[in-house]
Write a protein that holds these residues in place. Structure first.
Motif, PDB file in Angstrom:
ATOM      1  N   ASP A  95       0.038   9.489   2.574  1.00  0.00           N
ATOM      2  CA  ASP A  95       0.375  10.767   1.975  1.00  0.00           C
ATOM      3  C   ASP A  95       1.801  11.122   2.402  1.00  0.00           C
ATOM      4  O   ASP A  95       2.334  10.524   3.343  1.00  0.00           O
ATOM      5  CB  ASP A  95      -0.594  11.860   2.435  1.00  0.00           C
ATOM      6  N   PRO A  96       2.435  12.084   1.742  1.00  0.00           N
ATOM      7  CA  PRO A  96       3.771  12.492   2.181  1.00  0.00           C
ATOM      8  C   PRO A  96       3.802  12.821   3.669  1.00  0.00           C
ATOM      9  O   PRO A  96       2.842  13.371   4.213  1.00  0.00           O
ATOM     10  CB  PRO A  96       4.054  13.726   1.323  1.00  0.00           C
ATOM     11  N   ASN A  97       4.913  12.447   4.312  1.00  0.00           N
ATOM     12  CA  ASN A  97       5.161  12.654   5.745  1.00  0.00           C
ATOM     13  C   ASN A  97       4.427  11.668   6.649  1.00  0.00           C
ATOM     14  O   ASN A  97       4.406  11.853   7.869  1.00  0.00           O
ATOM     15  CB  ASN A  97       4.842  14.085   6.173  1.00  0.00           C
ATOM     16  N   CYS A  98       3.825  10.627   6.051  1.00  0.00           N
ATOM     17  CA  CYS A  98       3.329   9.568   6.935  1.00  0.00           C
ATOM     18  C   CYS A  98       4.545   8.812   7.470  1.00  0.00           C
ATOM     19  O   CYS A  98       5.620   8.807   6.861  1.00  0.00           O
ATOM     20  CB  CYS A  98       2.348   8.639   6.221  1.00  0.00           C
ATOM     21  N   LEU A  99       4.391   8.174   8.625  1.00  0.00           N
ATOM     22  CA  LEU A  99       5.520   7.565   9.323  1.00  0.00           C
ATOM     23  C   LEU A  99       5.621   6.081   9.012  1.00  0.00           C
ATOM     24  O   LEU A  99       4.673   5.321   9.232  1.00  0.00           O
ATOM     25  CB  LEU A  99       5.366   7.757  10.834  1.00  0.00           C
ATOM     26  N   PHE A 100       6.777   5.671   8.488  1.00  0.00           N
ATOM     27  CA  PHE A 100       7.085   4.266   8.266  1.00  0.00           C
ATOM     28  C   PHE A 100       7.885   3.768   9.463  1.00  0.00           C
ATOM     29  O   PHE A 100       8.878   4.390   9.865  1.00  0.00           O
ATOM     30  CB  PHE A 100       7.908   4.112   6.984  1.00  0.00           C
ATOM     31  N   ALA A 101       7.444   2.662  10.061  1.00  0.00           N
ATOM     32  CA  ALA A 101       8.134   2.089  11.220  1.00  0.00           C
ATOM     33  C   ALA A 101       8.362   0.606  10.979  1.00  0.00           C
ATOM     34  O   ALA A 101       7.455  -0.118  10.562  1.00  0.00           O
ATOM     35  CB  ALA A 101       7.325   2.298  12.491  1.00  0.00           C
ATOM     36  N   MET A 102       9.584   0.160  11.249  1.00  0.00           N
ATOM     37  CA  MET A 102       9.928  -1.257  11.081  1.00  0.00           C
ATOM     38  C   MET A 102      10.715  -1.716  12.290  1.00  0.00           C
ATOM     39  O   MET A 102      11.614  -1.024  12.771  1.00  0.00           O
ATOM     40  CB  MET A 102      10.760  -1.460   9.812  1.00  0.00           C
ATOM     41  N   THR A 116       4.972  -1.145   9.463  1.00  0.00           N
ATOM     42  CA  THR A 116       3.658  -0.519   9.344  1.00  0.00           C
ATOM     43  C   THR A 116       3.846   0.944   8.999  1.00  0.00           C
ATOM     44  O   THR A 116       4.977   1.458   9.010  1.00  0.00           O
ATOM     45  CB  THR A 116       2.851  -0.655  10.652  1.00  0.00           C
ATOM     46  N   VAL A 117       2.747   1.608   8.651  1.00  0.00           N
ATOM     47  CA  VAL A 117       2.773   3.052   8.410  1.00  0.00           C
ATOM     48  C   VAL A 117       1.644   3.694   9.205  1.00  0.00           C
ATOM     49  O   VAL A 117       0.582   3.095   9.406  1.00  0.00           O
ATOM     50  CB  VAL A 117       2.639   3.412   6.909  1.00  0.00           C
ATOM     51  N   PHE A 118       1.900   4.920   9.668  1.00  0.00           N
ATOM     52  CA  PHE A 118       0.902   5.711  10.385  1.00  0.00           C
ATOM     53  C   PHE A 118       0.713   7.040   9.654  1.00  0.00           C
ATOM     54  O   PHE A 118       1.686   7.625   9.150  1.00  0.00           O
ATOM     55  CB  PHE A 118       1.360   6.004  11.826  1.00  0.00           C
TER      56      PHE A 118
END
Length: 684
Positions: A95-102, A116-118
């Motif tokens: 959903d909007p404002n989920c965290l994308f980390a690479m 990944t996404v959290f």
């Protein structure tokens, strides 16, 4: 080149996930994650806007971990991550404002990493957003953290998804164990408690004195010049060719034996500097290197001796133990000396800049190369021009291309004023300073002078005299230590602002290391405090040039200049190049190192300067290096013509200087200055 990239995803980006579309949440047809241009510039500095950046990325699927070939593609001002739209149901939470980390290693092609996404309410997301390392997300939609900038967040990601980020924190835990050995306290024989410093922390402190990358390289060039190098070759490797961000600075200087190398690598080592050495504290090698990298290697070779090397790794220093392990094949190639003696400093895994001002039509990496060339061309212009007494002319090349000197008062239309020697008291006697004001030509005068060479020549001349920035900001003081420019621009608080109408005024201040303490030269040689006595004298000299600059802007600019130039900046006799050691009218000629008619007596070095003044017709004085300085007023045309006639004969120049000195003993100038102003008859 290992980075951690964070982004809070927006609704338009979530169409990348099939589950988001299946649940009817999609608001646009975008199938990619946006990457900010500033982030791509930092992580992939060699990428051009036309490039498609290849990536091999690990990610989570319903069946476990998989690898996909993806790419970054330019889209308007930013980029997009494309090539993979996961169909896995596990992403139904997005959903909007989920965290994308690479996490990405951009030092190879293709770059490799994981993403990944959290969920927005996931404990990992909350912990990361509560950590100060993520503070950049408050003002930007995406951030890229390098090395220790994201050390704590990497540990949080490791806890949240150890399968995708299994190596995070491993090196840190090893380093902590190694550091512990250096922190052991011990009681000495005299009963005192020994508390050795933490080597890694000390390396971090030494590397935090404010060096930019060009300033750090300049510190190593100082060392090369001090050790008699005449050529310095700088190789700045492309960061996407498999070895990350690295640089090698090689010279053909005297080289070092094992004892001298060990002392050079020692923190706080003893340095025996010559009278005209550019170094100060023996700090440059370590401080400059640790400002740019954790790992640096020095390879050195004396004439007829085998090459030696030592390496400092700030994260693996043990009890101050320098590494002696063999170099990797690519490191051997990068540090191979081209001459029979010399030294090479290799920086590995260099820290990337926080931001790079990309120049027009250049990628960030090429912009860094250009900025380095401009910095070295300015700071070492006297050495590159061969104008430093007692030093041979040097060549500096970056990736094989020679650096062009940029003399800030060297344009042929520059007007010189009287050179003023100033004596400054010190504890051991007195130091000498030379102060000289200069007046630059206006933009219109420069454009007219170079018009015959075309618009590109005009643009280049304007860029160079303005130091590739705003000319208003480049007015002021240009302070040299042993011929090396250490500080430039601004008026040292003598005037509060840089008046637009005084932007043509510059003042050159020369001193040597006897005044380091008086001038409060700091450890990186980047801070100078001028005493009140000197400031008062500078203000007198500068006031004339500032006033003349203002005059140029108070009346229509109708420049009276020579015919358009068809050659380089070096032509002409009006500008500061009149002090160079070359042949030609109005230029100084040096007899240093040459014998007199007897073949045994060295000819005194004489430097002739034409200046704008009505205080004298000529002035003979002793320069900082012991040679004679002769200033000749532009109004004394006959003497100027005589200098032009004998300018190529160093013996004649020395004799002329001595004769002018004898004339001063009988007040000949006074008689000439008070003489009738009626025009004289020229003798043929």
């Amino acid at each position: 080149m290992n980075f951690l990239i964070l982004r809070l995803l927006t609704r338009s980006e979530l169409g990348m996930f099939h589950e988001f579309r299946r649940l009817g949440k999609e608001g646009s047809k975008q199938r990619a994650i946006n990457f900010d241009g500033a982030v791509v510039d930092r992580v992939f500095p060699a990428a051009k806007d036309s490039d498609e950046i290849s990536l091999q990325l690990r990610y989570t699927t319903d069946e476990g971990t998989s690898v996909a070939s993806q790419w970054l593609k330019r889209q308007a001002k930013n980029w997009r991550l494309e090539g993979n739209c996961p169909k896995d149901k596990l992403y139904s939470f997005v959903d909007p404002n989920c965290l994308f980390a690479m996490e990405i290693d951009s030092g190879s092609n293709p770059a490799v990493g994981s993403w990944t996404v959290f969920a927005a309410d996931d404990p990992t997301t909350r912990a990361i957003l509560a950590n100060a390392e993520s503070a950049g997300l408050a003002g930007a939609s995406m951030i890229a953290l390098h090395g220790e900038e994201g050390e704590q967040i990497k540990s949080l990601l490791n806890s949240g998804n150890p399968e995708l980020f299994p190596l995070i924190g491993k090196r840190n835990s090893q380093s902590i164990k190694k550091r512990a050995s250096s922190m052991q306290k011990a009681v000495t024989k005299n009963g005192r408690l020994q508390l050795p410093p933490n080597p890694t922390r000390l390396a971090d402190i030494l590397g935090s004195v404010g060096h930019t990358m060009p300033a750090a390289v300049a510190d190593l060039v100082d060392n090369s010049i001090t050790h008699e190098a005449t050529r310095i070759d700088i190789t700045f490797g492309r960061p996407d060719e498999g070895h990350g961000r690295w640089m090698a600075i090689a010279d053909n200087g005297s080289g070092m034996n094992e004892d001298r190398l060990a002392e050079a690598m020692r923190v706080g080592g003893q340095s025996d500097y010559s009278e005209d050495a550019l170094g100060k504290y023996g700090f440059g090698l370590k401080g400059a290197s640790w400002s740019q990298t954790k790992i640096f290697t020095v390879v050195t070779k004396e004439e007829g001796q085998p090459a030696l090397h030592m390496t400092w790794d700030a994260d693996d220093m043990g009890d101050w133990e320098v590494k002696l392990e063999p170099l990797e094949p690519w490191e051997e190639a990068a540090t191979k000396l081209k001459s029979s003696r010399g030294t090479v400093v290799l920086w590995k895994e260099m820290k990337p800049p926080q931001s790079v001002v990309a120049l027009k039509s250049l990628d960030p990496y090429s912009s860094e190369v250009a900025a380095l060339e401009r910095h070295l061309g300015l700071v070492f212009h006297r050495f590159l021009e061969g104008k430093v007494s007692g030093r041979k002319k040097i060549v500096i090349a970056i990736n094989g291309i020679p650096v062009t000197p940029n003399n800030p008062v060297g344009h042929p239309l520059v007007t010189q004023y009287e050179l003023k020697p100033v004596k400054i008291p010190t504890e051991s006697g007195e130091g000498r300073v030379q102060v000289q004001a200069f007046l630059l030509p206006t933009e219109d005068e420069i454009a007219l002078h170079h018009s015959g060479d075309g618009p590109e020549a005009v643009r280049l001349a304007l860029d160079r005299i303005g130091l590739y920035g705003k000319r208003n900001e480049s007015q002021g003081l240009y302070i040299y230590r042993h011929g090396r420019l250490i500080k430039w621009g601004g008026w040292a608080q003598m005037w509060e602002t840089n008046d637009e109408k005084t932007k043509l005024a510059r003042v050159v201040v020369d001193f040597d290391k006897t005044l380091d303490d008086v001038f409060k030269i700091n450890i990186s040689k980047q801070t100078v405090q001028l005493p009140q006595q000197l400031q008062a004298e500078i203000k007198k000299q500068a006031a004339v040039a500032r006033k003349d600059s203002q005059k140029k802007y108070r009346r229509p600019r109708q420049p009276e200049v020579p015919k358009p130039s068809t050659s380089s900046q070096s032509k002409g006799t009006t500008g500061a190049d009149a002090t160079s050691t070359t042949e030609g009218a109005g230029k100084a000629t040096s007899g240093e190192g040459k014998a007199g008619k007897s073949g045994t007596t060295p000819v005194t070095k004489v430097t002739i300067r034409k200046v704008k003044t009505d205080k004298f017709l000529w002035k003979v004085s002793t320069g900082l290096t012991g040679g004679l300085e002769v200033q000749i007023s532009e109004s004394e045309t006959f003497l100027g013509e005589l200098v032009e006639e004998v300018g190529t004969n160093p013996e004649a120049m020395a004799s002329l200087a001595r004769f002018l000195g004898r004339l001063d003993t009988v007040d000949a100038q006074k008689a000439l200055l008070t003489q009738s102003s009626a025009p004289a008859t020229k003798v043929h």
